[in-house]
Write a protein that holds these residues in place. Structure first.
Motif, PDB file in Angstrom:
ATOM      1  N   ASP A 100      67.807   1.015   6.049  1.00  0.00           N
ATOM      2  CA  ASP A 100      68.224   2.270   6.677  1.00  0.00           C
ATOM      3  C   ASP A 100      67.790   2.217   8.139  1.00  0.00           C
ATOM      4  O   ASP A 100      66.930   1.410   8.498  1.00  0.00           O
ATOM      5  CB  ASP A 100      67.567   3.477   5.991  1.00  0.00           C
ATOM      6  CG  ASP A 100      68.297   4.795   6.313  1.00  0.00           C
ATOM      7  OD1 ASP A 100      69.361   4.752   6.970  1.00  0.00           O
ATOM      8  OD2 ASP A 100      67.801   5.862   5.905  1.00  0.00           O
ATOM      9  N   CYS A 119      70.637   7.669   2.181  1.00  0.00           N
ATOM     10  CA  CYS A 119      69.517   6.781   1.852  1.00  0.00           C
ATOM     11  C   CYS A 119      68.228   7.542   1.587  1.00  0.00           C
ATOM     12  O   CYS A 119      67.195   6.927   1.307  1.00  0.00           O
ATOM     13  CB  CYS A 119      69.266   5.811   3.003  1.00  0.00           C
ATOM     14  SG  CYS A 119      70.680   4.834   3.497  1.00  0.00           S
ATOM     15  N   ASP A 123      64.726   5.947   0.522  1.00  0.00           N
ATOM     16  CA  ASP A 123      63.713   5.789   1.567  1.00  0.00           C
ATOM     17  C   ASP A 123      62.393   6.418   1.139  1.00  0.00           C
ATOM     18  O   ASP A 123      61.307   5.860   1.357  1.00  0.00           O
ATOM     19  CB  ASP A 123      64.177   6.445   2.876  1.00  0.00           C
ATOM     20  CG  ASP A 123      65.329   5.704   3.543  1.00  0.00           C
ATOM     21  OD1 ASP A 123      65.555   4.527   3.207  1.00  0.00           O
ATOM     22  OD2 ASP A 123      65.985   6.309   4.403  1.00  0.00           O
ATOM     23  N   ASP A 243      73.958  -2.787   6.976  1.00  0.00           N
ATOM     24  CA  ASP A 243      73.532  -2.487   5.615  1.00  0.00           C
ATOM     25  C   ASP A 243      72.538  -3.558   5.177  1.00  0.00           C
ATOM     26  O   ASP A 243      72.045  -4.308   6.018  1.00  0.00           O
ATOM     27  CB  ASP A 243      74.743  -2.389   4.664  1.00  0.00           C
ATOM     28  CG  ASP A 243      75.610  -3.650   4.687  1.00  0.00           C
ATOM     29  OD1 ASP A 243      75.069  -4.740   4.981  1.00  0.00           O
ATOM     30  OD2 ASP A 243      76.810  -3.542   4.428  1.00  0.00           O
TER      31      ASP A 243
END
Lengths: 372, 122
Positions: A100, A119, A123, A243
């Motif tokens: 991320d 995300c 995360d 990504d």
């Protein structure tokens, strides 16, 4: 079958303003208001636009060793991040891929993180699993909304509510009381313009948004214009332009890796994938993210194959669309390194027809951050 | 003035000389959003349902199909430089092309203004 969508604290306001709503990262979000994407885009560059980005994840790290702990997850100098400053950062994985991208601010008594909506749960889990024993990781997903006020008039608008924000420069961050709500304000954004991002307690979000929208320079701006603004600014969209399969070197994000954390730096490495990333910096990469200026009027969109003069596929577009300020289509994508030089002439395949594109410098529209 | 409509939100207007002018409805232009590019057909015969135009809005691309069998006689060249005319004036300056129907009766098989109004209300 249809999963129920989450709503931000401004959902009712979006409907009242006549927004067209779309699903985005699990949220029901405004893609445009009655003004329309083109005018919303131009209004932001000319005056000021208000964006609801409350779907993004806000996380607090507290404790004695937050900076060293976070440095174990990002190739960025956090130990040396002064109080009142924020920095762009990347969570990397063991292969050097990007989990991320995020903003990290030093508020003195804590580190304040803003991560991508899609995300944010991953995360949060990543932070808790990897550094949860070294510092306290606290989600503010339910507690705080996030507004972005972007454009050349943003500073005069926000200064009417809190005069001290006019003293801030790009990437400054501070706690500010706005209409009696304890906010975290940073002078930053994702449009290429001067502006602010404002973290506000959920209960204060609507009154603050209404107060800013009542100012003559301010229009509500949807995700459609947010995307065309960030594309013209040459900024990456996670999940599209980078990504887990792309490294910071391939994504042309080496600038985001602090000197102190690079191979020759004072605190070199120590983040996931450091060896792989350093090896790429040393030996080069086989492909790279580049900007693309489209030589015709037809928009070139995500997924379009990039070919050379002989029709051989040498890359793919990862973001593309019409740039309203530029008055032309723009795109970015990954190309084989042999084709990554500026001015290289390539073709994007649109509906099976080659459209001429040229590798170009980003940003496509000059950034206008306020550096004092 | 005879006007007919398709479920794909095209309008067809019968002209005095028996040709038909084709465009998209106000409902369609509003749903598409700001148009930034219009690709128009070649001057030749197309069968009903064949792709004849591509509209690119700031958000996405969409296709326009030939509403009935016929031959394209003229296209609105102004749209290549000013696609926004479709948003601003979909029923007049935003027209796409003029065609000669293979079967003059085919127009009558399409939706009337009332049926189309009900379709977009539903």
């Amino acid at each position: 079958m249809t999963e129920s969508l989450l709503k931000t604290p401004l959902h009712a306001l979006h409907l009242e303003l006549g927004a067209r709503m779309v699903p985005f990262a699990g949220y029901d979000m405004p893609v445009q208001y009655p003004l329309g994407v083109l005018k919303e885009h131009q209004h932001t560059r000319a005056q000021a636009g208000l964006f609801d980005v409350s779907h993004m994840g806000q996380i607090l790290l507290t404790g004695d060793s937050t900076a060293t702990a976070l440095e174990s997850l990002v190739p960025v100098d956090i130990v040396g991040l002064p109080v009142g400053m924020q920095r762009y950062a990347l969570f990397t994985n063991e292969q050097g891929g990007i989990l991320d991208d995020l903003m990290v601010a030093n508020l003195g008594d804590c580190l304040y993180l803003v991560v991508n909506a899609a995300c944010k749960e991953a995360d949060l889990a990543h932070l808790k699993a990897r550094i949860g024993a070294r510092c306290h990781v606290e989600s503010m997903f339910e507690q705080r909304a996030l507004l972005a006020l972007q454009g050349p008039a943003a500073v005069s608008v926000l200064a009417r509510l809190a005069p001290q924000v006019a003293e801030m420069t790009f990437m400054n961050v501070t706690r500010v009381s706005l209409l009696g709500h304890d906010c975290i304000v940073s002078r930053s954004g994702y449009t290429g313009e001067d502006g602010f991002e404002i973290s506000v307690p959920v209960e204060g979000a609507e009154s603050l948004a209404r107060a800013m929208l009542a100012e003559p320079e301010v229009q509500a701006i949807g995700l459609g214009a947010r995307d065309s603004l960030r594309l013209e600014a040459g900024l990456c969209l996670y999940g599209h332009d980078m990504d887990t399969q792309t490294t910071p070197v391939e994504a042309s994000l080496v600038w985001a890796m602090s000197k102190a954390r690079r191979a020759e730096g004072a605190r070199a490495g120590g983040f996931p994938g450091a060896e792989a990333i350093f090896a790429q910096q040393q030996n080069g990469v086989s492909r790279k993210r580049v900007g693309l200026l489209v030589q015709e009027r037809v928009p070139v969109r995500e997924g379009a194959e990039l070919v050379d003069g002989n029709g051989a596929v040498i890359g793919r577009v990862t973001s593309g669309g019409f740039g309203p300020t530029l008055g032309a289509p723009v795109a970015m994508g990954y190309v084989d390194i042999a084709y990554a030089a500026l001015e290289t002439e390539l073709f994007a395949m649109v509906r099976n027809k080659p459209v001429a594109v040229k590798v170009a410098k980003m940003p496509f529209v000059p950034q206008r951050y306020y550096r004092g | 003035m005879v006007m007919r409509f398709t479920e794909e939100h095209e309008w067809l207007r019968l002209e005095a000389d028996g040709t038909i002018t084709v465009g998209i409805t106000d409902y369609a232009q509003d749903a598409l959003g700001d148009l930034v590019f219009v690709q128009l057909p070649e001057l030749r015969a197309y069968a009903q349902g064949e792709e004849v135009a591509v509209l690119e809005s700031v958000k996405a691309a969409s296709n326009i199909a030939m509403p009935i069998d016929g031959e394209i006689l003229e296209i609105n060249e102004a749209l290549s430089d000013a696609p926004e005319q479709v948003n601003q004036d979909p029923l007049n300056a935003g027209w796409f092309f003029r065609m000669r129907p293979a079967d003059p009766e085919a127009l009558g098989t399409l939706l009337t203004e009332d049926s189309y109004a009900q379709l977009i209300k539903a």
